[in-house]
Scaffold this motif. Structure first.
Motif, mmCIF file in Angstrom:
data_model
loop_
_atom_site.group_PDB
_atom_site.id
_atom_site.type_symbol
_atom_site.label_atom_id
_atom_site.label_comp_id
_atom_site.label_asym_id
_atom_site.label_seq_id
_atom_site.Cartn_x
_atom_site.Cartn_y
_atom_site.Cartn_z
ATOM 1 N N PRO A 140 0.972 -1.073 0.073
ATOM 2 C CA PRO A 140 0.058 0.143 0.160
ATOM 3 C C PRO A 140 0.879 1.235 0.118
ATOM 4 O O PRO A 140 1.879 1.218 0.757
ATOM 5 C CB PRO A 140 -0.798 -0.024 1.304
ATOM 6 N N ALA A 141 0.548 2.316 -0.928
ATOM 7 C CA ALA A 141 1.040 3.394 -0.913
ATOM 8 C C ALA A 141 0.982 4.253 0.421
ATOM 9 O O ALA A 141 0.082 3.970 1.103
ATOM 10 C CB ALA A 141 0.895 4.402 -1.923
ATOM 11 N N GLY A 142 1.759 5.066 0.737
ATOM 12 C CA GLY A 142 1.896 5.847 1.935
ATOM 13 C C GLY A 142 3.224 5.975 2.430
ATOM 14 O O GLY A 142 4.246 5.546 2.178
ATOM 15 N N SER A 143 3.144 6.702 3.772
ATOM 16 C CA SER A 143 4.640 6.887 4.393
ATOM 17 C C SER A 143 4.458 6.092 5.668
ATOM 18 O O SER A 143 3.548 5.956 6.779
ATOM 19 C CB SER A 143 4.368 8.577 5.176
ATOM 20 N N TYR A 144 5.577 5.339 6.006
ATOM 21 C CA TYR A 144 5.714 4.462 6.683
ATOM 22 C C TYR A 144 6.804 4.683 7.798
ATOM 23 O O TYR A 144 7.945 5.352 7.530
ATOM 24 C CB TYR A 144 6.402 3.010 6.302
ATOM 25 N N MET A 145 6.610 4.651 8.981
ATOM 26 C CA MET A 145 7.724 4.994 10.141
ATOM 27 C C MET A 145 7.592 3.870 11.142
ATOM 28 O O MET A 145 6.852 3.030 11.414
ATOM 29 C CB MET A 145 7.019 6.472 10.846
ATOM 30 N N GLY A 146 8.798 3.867 11.811
ATOM 31 C CA GLY A 146 9.567 2.964 12.627
ATOM 32 C C GLY A 146 10.757 3.195 13.157
ATOM 33 O O GLY A 146 11.116 4.441 13.149
ATOM 34 N N ASN A 147 11.282 2.160 13.502
ATOM 35 C CA ASN A 147 12.593 2.591 14.279
ATOM 36 C C ASN A 147 13.610 1.364 13.688
ATOM 37 O O ASN A 147 13.380 0.327 13.933
ATOM 38 C CB ASN A 147 12.716 2.568 15.929
ATOM 39 N N PHE A 148 14.750 1.748 13.827
ATOM 40 C CA PHE A 148 15.959 0.491 14.048
ATOM 41 C C PHE A 148 16.428 0.539 15.298
ATOM 42 O O PHE A 148 16.730 1.588 16.093
ATOM 43 C CB PHE A 148 17.094 1.107 13.083
ATOM 44 N N ILE A 149 16.635 -0.924 15.651
ATOM 45 C CA ILE A 149 17.185 -1.117 17.193
ATOM 46 C C ILE A 149 18.697 -1.095 17.038
ATOM 47 O O ILE A 149 19.280 -1.971 16.383
ATOM 48 C CB ILE A 149 16.574 -2.233 17.745
ATOM 49 N N VAL A 150 19.483 -0.169 17.585
ATOM 50 C CA VAL A 150 20.862 -0.197 17.694
ATOM 51 C C VAL A 150 21.522 -0.990 19.077
ATOM 52 O O VAL A 150 21.221 -0.276 20.184
ATOM 53 C CB VAL A 150 21.356 1.126 17.244
ATOM 54 N N GLU A 151 22.292 -1.875 19.017
ATOM 55 C CA GLU A 151 22.515 -2.332 20.126
ATOM 56 C C GLU A 151 24.193 -2.675 20.100
ATOM 57 O O GLU A 151 24.740 -2.986 19.118
ATOM 58 C CB GLU A 151 21.927 -3.722 20.552
ATOM 59 N N ALA A 152 24.883 -2.214 21.114
ATOM 60 C CA ALA A 152 26.328 -2.515 21.158
ATOM 61 C C ALA A 152 26.935 -2.786 22.643
ATOM 62 O O ALA A 152 26.297 -2.495 23.588
ATOM 63 C CB ALA A 152 27.187 -1.093 20.683
ATOM 64 N N THR A 153 28.147 -3.031 22.597
ATOM 65 C CA THR A 153 28.718 -3.238 23.975
ATOM 66 C C THR A 153 29.807 -2.116 24.055
ATOM 67 O O THR A 153 30.750 -2.059 23.290
ATOM 68 C CB THR A 153 29.466 -4.665 24.067
ATOM 69 N N PHE A 154 29.851 -1.227 25.080
ATOM 70 C CA PHE A 154 30.715 -0.195 25.242
ATOM 71 C C PHE A 154 31.315 -0.193 26.710
ATOM 72 O O PHE A 154 30.494 -0.059 27.743
ATOM 73 C CB PHE A 154 30.154 1.027 24.963
ATOM 74 N N SER A 180 19.582 1.650 21.797
ATOM 75 C CA SER A 180 18.760 2.967 21.359
ATOM 76 C C SER A 180 17.990 2.603 19.998
ATOM 77 O O SER A 180 18.233 1.653 19.299
ATOM 78 C CB SER A 180 19.726 4.057 20.997
ATOM 79 N N LEU A 181 16.907 3.217 19.891
ATOM 80 C CA LEU A 181 15.913 3.084 18.874
ATOM 81 C C LEU A 181 16.432 4.579 18.094
ATOM 82 O O LEU A 181 16.276 5.719 18.411
ATOM 83 C CB LEU A 181 14.623 3.373 19.284
ATOM 84 N N VAL A 182 16.456 4.105 16.734
ATOM 85 C CA VAL A 182 16.990 5.274 15.843
ATOM 86 C C VAL A 182 15.758 5.196 14.678
ATOM 87 O O VAL A 182 15.473 4.368 13.894
ATOM 88 C CB VAL A 182 18.276 5.124 14.835
#
Length: 288
Positions: free
Chosen positions: A217-231, A238-240
């Motif tokens: 379906p046409a339209g604008s889709y929104m969401g997040n990428f889940i960024v995970e790391a060890t520091f 974090s959600l991007v």
């Protein structure tokens, strides 16, 4: 004269231009230099080289080398500070880049954009890509970095029915004619890797591909990428945010325009590998 070509020694002019670049860094960024010992030490080292008794050609070589490192590190610190404004709880930087931009791991200043939400546009039955870039602090590494897509939903509440793929970009070593005599070029997409480590002061792009089908379906889709790391031994996450616009028309399934792409697989690949390459061409609708 040599073969009717006049050879002119331009070393003094080149050195003068390099010295002006060195002075400009101090005049325009003096506070940053004072607050960052690593950068200030690098800046002072360049000054010592300029004032040394080295021959001009060697002096130019060393000044170019250290200026490149200084400018790269300074730009990285600026990007990290800008990213901190958007992601205050992350100890590393997050940026975005177009799919047509080459993101080098070090030395080359990255052509990236820091934004609260990056956006792509594509039709139905199409692929479109971009790069999510992780920037490590200049003195500390980031380990086990992984990026995964979360749920994406349109403004009408329709769940995205296509695919969103994420993979680290790999690098290949290429010889250069100047310091550091080789360069790591971005090339392979390492789809078999779920996570990767990033050394201090290096930049790691992740290849993001959005794939629609002919009935999306046409339209604008929104969401997040889940960024995970060890520091520093701790897991950070974090959600991007990410958005993409699907236009209300589809790219045809069959294409009739040949492209200037050759396979070169007839004599050097096994039959199994040839089939995989042909499948890839079909998948991306490339007519070799």
């Amino acid at each position: 004269y040599l073969d009717n070509i006049k050879l002119v020694d331009t070393s003094e002019e080149i050195l003068t231009e390099l010295v002006e670049r060195w002075k400009d860094i101090c005049e325009s960024n003096s506070q940053s230099l004072k607050n960052t010992p690593d950068l200030f030490d690098n800046w002072k080292k360049i000054g010592n080289i300029i004032d040394s008794d080295l021959e001009s050609w060697r002096k130019i070589q060393l000044v170019e080398e250290h200026l490149g490192i200084l400018e790269f590190k300074y730009t990285l610190n600026m990007l990290l500070a800008e990213s901190k404004k958007v992601y205050p709880n992350l100890p590393f930087g997050i940026a975005w880049a177009d799919s047509m931009v080459k993101i080098f791991p070090k030395v080359e200043i990255p052509d990236v954009e820091i934004t609260e939400k990056f956006k792509l546009e594509l039709a139905k039955n199409e692929y479109e890509s971009c790069q999510l870039v992780i920037i490590a602090p200049t003195t500390k590494e980031v380990n086990s970095v992984s990026i995964k897509p979360d749920k994406f939903v349109s403004e009408n509440g329709v769940a995205f029915d296509g695919e969103i793929l994420v993979a680290p970009v790999g690098f290949v070593k290429k010889k250069e004619n100047k310091y550091p005599f080789f360069k790591w070029y971005p090339d392979p997409i390492l789809s078999f890797l779920d996570k990767t480590d990033i050394l201090p002061g290096e930049v790691q792009p992740f290849w993001v591909t959005v794939k629609t089908n002919d009935k999306t379906p046409a339209g604008s889709y929104m969401g997040n990428f889940i960024v995970e790391a060890t520091f520093e031994g701790k897991v950070v996450k974090s959600l991007v945010p990410f958005e993409f616009q699907v236009w209300n028309f589809a790219v045809p399934k069959e294409r009739h325009l040949p492209t200037a792409v050759g396979t070169g697989v007839y004599d050097v690949c096994s039959e199994t590998m040839r089939d995989r390459i042909y499948d890839l061409l079909v998948e991306y609708r490339i007519n070799p």
